[in-house]
Design a protein around this motif. Sequence first.
Motif, mmCIF file in Angstrom:
data_model
loop_
_atom_site.group_PDB
_atom_site.id
_atom_site.type_symbol
_atom_site.label_atom_id
_atom_site.label_comp_id
_atom_site.label_asym_id
_atom_site.label_seq_id
_atom_site.Cartn_x
_atom_site.Cartn_y
_atom_site.Cartn_z
ATOM 1 N N GLN A 187 -13.525 12.364 -6.041
ATOM 2 C CA GLN A 187 -13.089 14.429 -6.276
ATOM 3 C C GLN A 187 -14.321 15.123 -6.974
ATOM 4 N N ASN A 188 -15.476 14.223 -7.131
ATOM 5 C CA ASN A 188 -16.546 15.207 -7.951
ATOM 6 C C ASN A 188 -17.451 14.315 -7.327
ATOM 7 N N TYR A 191 -13.032 12.616 -15.756
ATOM 8 C CA TYR A 191 -14.352 11.772 -16.349
ATOM 9 C C TYR A 191 -14.471 11.782 -17.748
ATOM 10 N N ILE A 192 -13.705 12.496 -18.354
ATOM 11 C CA ILE A 192 -13.603 12.623 -19.811
ATOM 12 C C ILE A 192 -12.359 11.150 -20.243
ATOM 13 N N LYS A 193 -11.496 11.036 -19.278
ATOM 14 C CA LYS A 193 -10.638 9.936 -19.749
ATOM 15 C C LYS A 193 -11.160 8.625 -19.419
ATOM 16 N N GLY A 194 -12.084 8.759 -18.196
ATOM 17 C CA GLY A 194 -12.515 7.168 -17.772
ATOM 18 C C GLY A 194 -13.706 6.867 -18.969
ATOM 19 N N GLU A 224 -16.579 18.014 -17.355
ATOM 20 C CA GLU A 224 -15.625 18.548 -18.236
ATOM 21 C C GLU A 224 -14.628 18.045 -17.808
ATOM 22 N N SER A 225 -14.388 17.490 -16.586
ATOM 23 C CA SER A 225 -13.032 16.652 -15.899
ATOM 24 C C SER A 225 -12.543 16.663 -16.708
#
Length: 113
Positions: free
Chosen positions: A59-60, A34-37, A30-31
Amino acid sequence: MNTMKTLILTVACCLMAIAQTQAKDFVRPESSNYIKGVEALNAGNAEQAYQYLNEEINQNPDNGYAHCYMALVCNFYGDMKLALYAANESVKLIRKKIQNTARLHTIPAAHFT
């Protein structure tokens, strides 16, 4: 070249299917990056997707799903070596996550006695 694109897409689809069927508590990351990507990739903006997913992976690094989408972006840009690396990392990380989730849901036999 089309064979590799098909292979990458097939691997990505298989990963998502495996994750959904084997992990009872399947939850996508839910970061924000990630979502924007993923949203950028779905909108057809591979350059912006690359930027967000690259930041997410920095970051992850254990986010196998980000690696999976990064494989698609690299494939789009024709970098097969990097696409295959990202796909391989994705498989490794998602498999590890599924195995860890399965272990959490296993109840030792001693609890039934």
